[in-house]
Write a protein that holds these residues in place. Sequence first.
Motif, mmCIF file in Angstrom:
data_model
loop_
_atom_site.group_PDB
_atom_site.id
_atom_site.type_symbol
_atom_site.label_atom_id
_atom_site.label_comp_id
_atom_site.label_asym_id
_atom_site.label_seq_id
_atom_site.Cartn_x
_atom_site.Cartn_y
_atom_site.Cartn_z
ATOM 1 N N LEU A 1 0.850 -1.193 0.000
ATOM 2 C CA LEU A 1 0.000 0.000 0.000
ATOM 3 C C LEU A 1 0.883 1.238 0.000
ATOM 4 O O LEU A 1 1.889 1.280 0.708
ATOM 5 C CB LEU A 1 -0.859 0.068 1.274
ATOM 6 C CG LEU A 1 -2.021 -0.880 1.480
ATOM 7 C CD1 LEU A 1 -2.785 -0.456 2.731
ATOM 8 C CD2 LEU A 1 -2.941 -0.897 0.285
ATOM 9 N N ALA A 2 0.493 2.229 -0.760
ATOM 10 C CA ALA A 2 1.205 3.505 -0.658
ATOM 11 C C ALA A 2 1.041 4.028 0.770
ATOM 12 O O ALA A 2 0.005 3.796 1.415
ATOM 13 C CB ALA A 2 0.620 4.505 -1.648
ATOM 14 N N GLU B 1 0.423 6.859 1.826
ATOM 15 C CA GLU B 1 -0.759 7.725 1.953
ATOM 16 C C GLU B 1 -2.007 6.882 2.190
ATOM 17 O O GLU B 1 -2.894 7.268 2.961
ATOM 18 C CB GLU B 1 -0.959 8.555 0.680
ATOM 19 C CG GLU B 1 0.078 9.641 0.454
ATOM 20 C CD GLU B 1 1.303 9.126 -0.288
ATOM 21 O OE1 GLU B 1 1.469 7.880 -0.396
ATOM 22 O OE2 GLU B 1 2.113 9.961 -0.738
ATOM 23 N N VAL B 2 -2.088 5.765 1.505
ATOM 24 C CA VAL B 2 -3.260 4.899 1.642
ATOM 25 C C VAL B 2 -3.289 4.293 3.039
ATOM 26 O O VAL B 2 -4.344 4.225 3.689
ATOM 27 C CB VAL B 2 -3.235 3.799 0.559
ATOM 28 C CG1 VAL B 2 -4.362 2.804 0.785
ATOM 29 C CG2 VAL B 2 -3.324 4.422 -0.828
ATOM 30 N N LEU C 1 -2.064 5.607 5.702
ATOM 31 C CA LEU C 1 -2.402 6.659 6.662
ATOM 32 C C LEU C 1 -3.894 6.993 6.612
ATOM 33 O O LEU C 1 -4.552 7.118 7.654
ATOM 34 C CB LEU C 1 -1.554 7.902 6.353
ATOM 35 C CG LEU C 1 -1.609 9.061 7.328
ATOM 36 C CD1 LEU C 1 -1.440 8.603 8.759
ATOM 37 C CD2 LEU C 1 -0.523 10.088 6.977
ATOM 38 N N ARG C 2 -4.445 7.117 5.417
ATOM 39 C CA ARG C 2 -5.876 7.417 5.297
ATOM 40 C C ARG C 2 -6.722 6.285 5.880
ATOM 41 O O ARG C 2 -7.732 6.527 6.550
ATOM 42 C CB ARG C 2 -6.256 7.615 3.833
ATOM 43 C CG ARG C 2 -6.014 9.005 3.335
ATOM 44 C CD ARG C 2 -6.661 9.213 1.970
ATOM 45 N NE ARG C 2 -6.189 10.457 1.385
ATOM 46 C CZ ARG C 2 -6.645 11.655 1.708
ATOM 47 N NH1 ARG C 2 -7.597 11.769 2.601
ATOM 48 N NH2 ARG C 2 -6.155 12.741 1.151
ATOM 49 N N THR C 3 -6.306 5.070 5.612
ATOM 50 C CA THR C 3 -7.052 3.930 6.135
ATOM 51 C C THR C 3 -6.984 3.916 7.659
ATOM 52 O O THR C 3 -7.984 3.672 8.347
ATOM 53 C CB THR C 3 -6.489 2.619 5.553
ATOM 54 O OG1 THR C 3 -6.551 2.696 4.133
ATOM 55 C CG2 THR C 3 -7.262 1.417 6.032
ATOM 56 N N GLN D 1 -9.277 6.425 8.980
ATOM 57 C CA GLN D 1 -10.648 5.957 8.809
ATOM 58 C C GLN D 1 -11.007 4.976 9.929
ATOM 59 O O GLN D 1 -12.070 5.056 10.539
ATOM 60 C CB GLN D 1 -10.781 5.268 7.440
ATOM 61 C CG GLN D 1 -12.151 4.760 7.103
ATOM 62 C CD GLN D 1 -13.121 5.908 6.848
ATOM 63 O OE1 GLN D 1 -12.738 6.922 6.275
ATOM 64 N NE2 GLN D 1 -14.350 5.772 7.311
ATOM 65 N N PRO E 1 -5.638 13.801 11.156
ATOM 66 C CA PRO E 1 -4.431 13.239 11.787
ATOM 67 C C PRO E 1 -4.098 13.867 13.137
ATOM 68 O O PRO E 1 -3.685 13.157 14.060
ATOM 69 C CB PRO E 1 -3.317 13.527 10.774
ATOM 70 C CG PRO E 1 -3.958 13.980 9.537
ATOM 71 C CD PRO E 1 -5.393 14.282 9.803
ATOM 72 N N LEU F 1 6.849 9.188 9.552
ATOM 73 C CA LEU F 1 6.663 9.309 8.103
ATOM 74 C C LEU F 1 7.729 8.569 7.299
ATOM 75 O O LEU F 1 7.418 7.865 6.332
ATOM 76 C CB LEU F 1 6.619 10.784 7.702
ATOM 77 C CG LEU F 1 5.445 11.575 8.296
ATOM 78 C CD1 LEU F 1 5.456 13.002 7.778
ATOM 79 C CD2 LEU F 1 4.117 10.917 7.964
#
Lengths: 653, 234, 462
Positions: B54-55, B57-58, B60-62, B65, B72, B95
């Motif tokens: 997974l990237a 960003e994905v 982190l967004r997940t 969620q 954040p 990061l």
Amino acid sequence: MRAWGLAGLLGVAALCGHAGQAPAQGANPAAARTLDDYRHFRALSIDLLGRTPTRQELTDFERPDFKQEAWIDKRLTGPGYPERLARIYMDALRLEVGPAFAYTPASVILRRQLVKGPEGEELYVYYRQGQRRRRDVTDGEFCLSQAETGLSFPLAGIAVGESKPVPQQILDERTVVVRPWWLYRDFEAPHATVRLPTEGKNADPLFVPVDELLRDPDKSPTIEVRVCREEAQTADVGALFSSGRTPAPAKAPKPGAPTADLPRGRFRPYPADDAYAKAHVGDPISCRSAGALTMSADCGCGPGLRHCLPGDSGTNNPRAFSLPTRLPLGLDLPLGSTPQTVSDWYKFWWTQEAARFLGYLFSADRDFREVLAAHYSFVNGPLAAFYRTGAPASCCDREKAFGMIESTEPLFDPKALPTDLAPFDTRTWKMVPDRGAHAAGLVTMPVFLAKYASRRSRAAALYTTFLCRNFVAGKEELTPSQEPNLTVRPGCASCHATLEPLAAYFSRVEEANWTFLPAWRFPLRNLTCKKNAQGRLPGFCNVFYDGDFSDATAGVLRGAYASLDHAAAGAAGAAVALGDAPEFAACAVQRVTSSFLGRPLTSDDDDLLTALGSEFRRNGLRMRPLVRAILLSDAYRRSNNISSAIWRRGDHE
Amino acid sequence: MTTRLTAGSATALALALSACHRPPIAIAPTTVQPLLATAVIPQDTTPKEDVRLLAAEVYLRTYLQLFGGIPPVEAQQRARGNEGTALFDNWNDYLAALGFPDYRNDLPRSTQTNGLMMATFDRLGMALCARAAEHDLRDATPLPQRLLFAFANPPATPDRVAFAPAFDLLHRTFLGYPARLAPAGRTDAFFDVYRDIVARHADGKAPRTRLTPVQAGWMAVCLGLVRHPEFHTY
Amino acid sequence: MKSNNAALPSRRDLLRQGAAGAAALLPGGLALRALADEQSFGDAGKDEFFIFIHAAGGWDVTLWADPRNTRAGLVEPASTANTETGGVRLWKDETMDGDIHSFKLLQPSGSNLVFGPGIGGLLDFHDRLCVINGLAMNTVSHPDGITFSVTGRHLQGSRSLQPSINTAMANELGLAQTFPSVSLQFPSSYCGDHLDRRAVPLMIDRVGNIAGVLSRAPQYALDGDAMAVTALLSQEATALASRSAYGDVLRGMALQYRSLPGMLSPQMQNLFNDAKLRAAHPEFKYQARGMGPSAVNAAFALEAMKRNLVRCVSFALGGFDTHAGNYRQQAQLQQTMFDIVATLLRGLDTTPHPTKAGAKLSEHTHILIMSEFCRTPQINLGGGRDHYPNNSALVISPRFRGNRTFGRTDPDQVLPLATRKFSDEQRAITPPDLLATFVSAFGIAPRKYFREGEVVPELLTG
């Protein structure tokens, strides 16, 4: 394979509108979904929503009436889609300017010094380095002299000496108090009263002055700031100023120590009067030009100091605002912030302009060639302030010799800026439909021009990113040579034969800078800059004209030698040339496909790329149809190897 | 150095030279016998593509969620609670380890996992699962407000039958598909871990933690899913 | 490919067999001998440590390894007109042009080596330095130069095609370590089917960011809770890999899960704690101008090797990309960097080796310092120097000859000159040659990691 055509390559069912439909529906629709279906849906969510699906989304997916293509189409217009595509190009171009590049224009930065007030209380006084003043002892210096403060500032604004109280009368004569833009929303009002919130839910997490800017030396909240009188001036136009003093001797005394050679009370020689200003004393000069700082005593930072950025010290690059050091989820979801310098403030917003531009390009599904060619862009308050005063500040010291005292044809014309954006307004973004005649997509944005500072690196970045080609030299030996023309020099030519003509497009944009050199000031072949009998250019020409390619009839603008046509066409010409190159569309297809398949492409993918390329071109180089075709392709569906068929076999074996 | 012409090479050379000067030799076709099969094996038609990470960003967004769809900064505050950095430091510390690119320093994104990334997934997973277990698995939290463990309070004594539907819900939440489609034995394997951890926490001799045995058990299940290889790849 | 059918040999097995078959056909069984050497050196290498430093931005070699202090051809040397000399300790004025002075060349007593003042404190260790000059780069692009210098191959597209040197060494000698390869802003690359996933470099931006990642809250889990989960995940990853057509990623994750418990200890948190590293190693000058704070990377290397937790530590020390007025600090920057290396060497000299009784770390630590290219011999209009396709490198290793310079450049344009007959031609040394030589010093067959490059035995001891 080749004969199968698009339908075969992308999956016949997909084109017929069946691939995304749920398989045979039964009493238990969820049971009808295979593991591959779930994995495909998860991959779609990851690529289009930027996250894995929620339970509710899974439930919707399992419903008998779930229409996968409709779902995809809807997400292709959602916020995750442009972010996904922008990531591809941000990864390729890495559009953040590194720590080696600092932008600290003296005309824009208000540094400050700590002095003692009449009662011995400490107070800050803001000033600009190099500010012309009519008083000899402080001309070009801090507005309070060593005799008045007990302090001198010989090195980078660091105070030396024993501070003593400054009498009130002196303080009032030399300085004024201002309610500045970084503290007051209504900073332009005569008596500003509306404070900008710095804490709580109304505070803007992207506009946070460092704590030092919010507190007086005694730690009480700052209500107003004290500024040198010249810096507080509000005129838009000043008059060219010359002190009329005798120029400093050829061997001027070394600054930093009060010697007999220095004027009484000063620690540096007097600032030299600018030759142009001396010749045009009293002529008007825009106070927004960088030259106004050193050529006029009438220009300041404007109402509420709106045209300047505050710093928390007298150092070269003082701290100013707290910002996120990284912004991986975009402006709307910032991570924590840390105090940053004035230069970082600029650099941060340059990156955001590029991100906003890419976001629009993809969400509005514009012709992808606009990434290089668009005249439009987006600004918020900090960027509008930058383009109004920060960007012009990089011009025109060296250019004055050619009669250019301000940036006359900027890449971003300040006249195109919205007038209703305050410098603190980070949240409001406005489209600027036409930045000006020389604007060209990302290519003329400060972030690109600062990140890729030289003509060649700019050309190479575009060549690599948008044509998917690289400059890698052959094994030819690089032998010593006097040949200045790298397009023919052995060992260099294999790359530079291509690179130099491409770099020529950037001849009119200064290196490590964004100042545009207009043709009427800087002709490609300049008769004034021809070589003399000794084979040399006139001294003032060397900066802009290249002796190696000039002759007795004219000087040739630096970088232009490999292609005068390209140099004349400018950065916008590069955009047209690259966008029209046959590799441009193919490269875009390759980059996007590789990203969505999550692997490098091989020759096995040629047919797929050909089919996708046709789709891309058929739709006018718009990304959305391309991405849609990728998402519905068999290649995407099988873009990882964990197959339910294999699992079931494994489980039963 | 001398060059010796061996008999073989001389013959080859002679043939080559003669081939240059003579008309082509006509060779009559002959019948070729098919090769004998020595073994029969199935053709491998599976796609030869590895799973993708997974990237960042994905991820982190997940993660956000799963934390309730919050920004954040708020997630950081909730994860830290009033315990300082016991469970969570700050986003900036994670990061690079999560594989984000650093455009400023021209460092590309990581496309492969490494040991440190695994440790970071573990650290972040622990913060998510511990806070979720604290919040969700208590009587005071009504079912609709349970974000991650959106099921009724499980029995204090581990029960394989009762475990399965709750696990399935989490399986869907984290891995995006029902547990019944997973390789056989997954539910049982997770139950075994759950049962052991509940038992260990219920043991009166064990040090006390802030979680009840049931919360600790479900936190472990959550951790196993949020760190699962299938969670991080696609 | 890992087949689902156990009876089928995997693609890797087949390749191995193919390679062995091909090796057997080679005259004299060269490849077989290399494999045998690899085996025999493999054990010997397990006590070795490696430090790779990338001087980021492209350094000016005329200020240290290939010094120039007179005008000749294109060469405009560093001088008081373009360099801040005040803080450069070894800068001694040498008159060049009226009031303008260049520097005196530095030749240590009894040595053939000649340096510029940028060498800083490393001058004291001249007898250990193996300097490679005239390293032909054939590129002036940062990404390509970086990749070429650390992998020995140019970029293809924007991709690296070979593992970087730190990955190769970690893969070969470091898999048993808790941290086979720690990479602090170093341009590491990991590619190739033959690599073990434990050798994936741990990419870190700052050492100090890691302590938190490795700490765990005891108030939320008992000892063994996380271990049980980790064990389960390792099994899951292994099971998934076995069911997958191409399970390298999953197998790698399984290995990484297994290595996790070793990373999560208080000892590790101290190791990755910026403040504690500074306190433990006050000898580094963390306040030095420019890259002083990055000295903590060197302190980390020293501490991690002392505790036998790493095999390779790689880091970048940056700021050398001086196109404009910032060139004035180039000499000072070099001094700061080489001072860090000198301090590191002193630390290695006084630190016992963690596994070899009676030995010092310095006897088994191997340092390679590279940059992506060097800077132009001429000063540009902005007062700086641009990119130039020549380079130098520095090796400090008991397996490399000290007090030695290899390679040269021409006097007028500082371009690499052919120095040696390689198997293909008389030519200048290149990064692939240097990397091949480096790995060969540890008995590793260069072709296992690098497609090009030829061992230069003259650089090696013994």
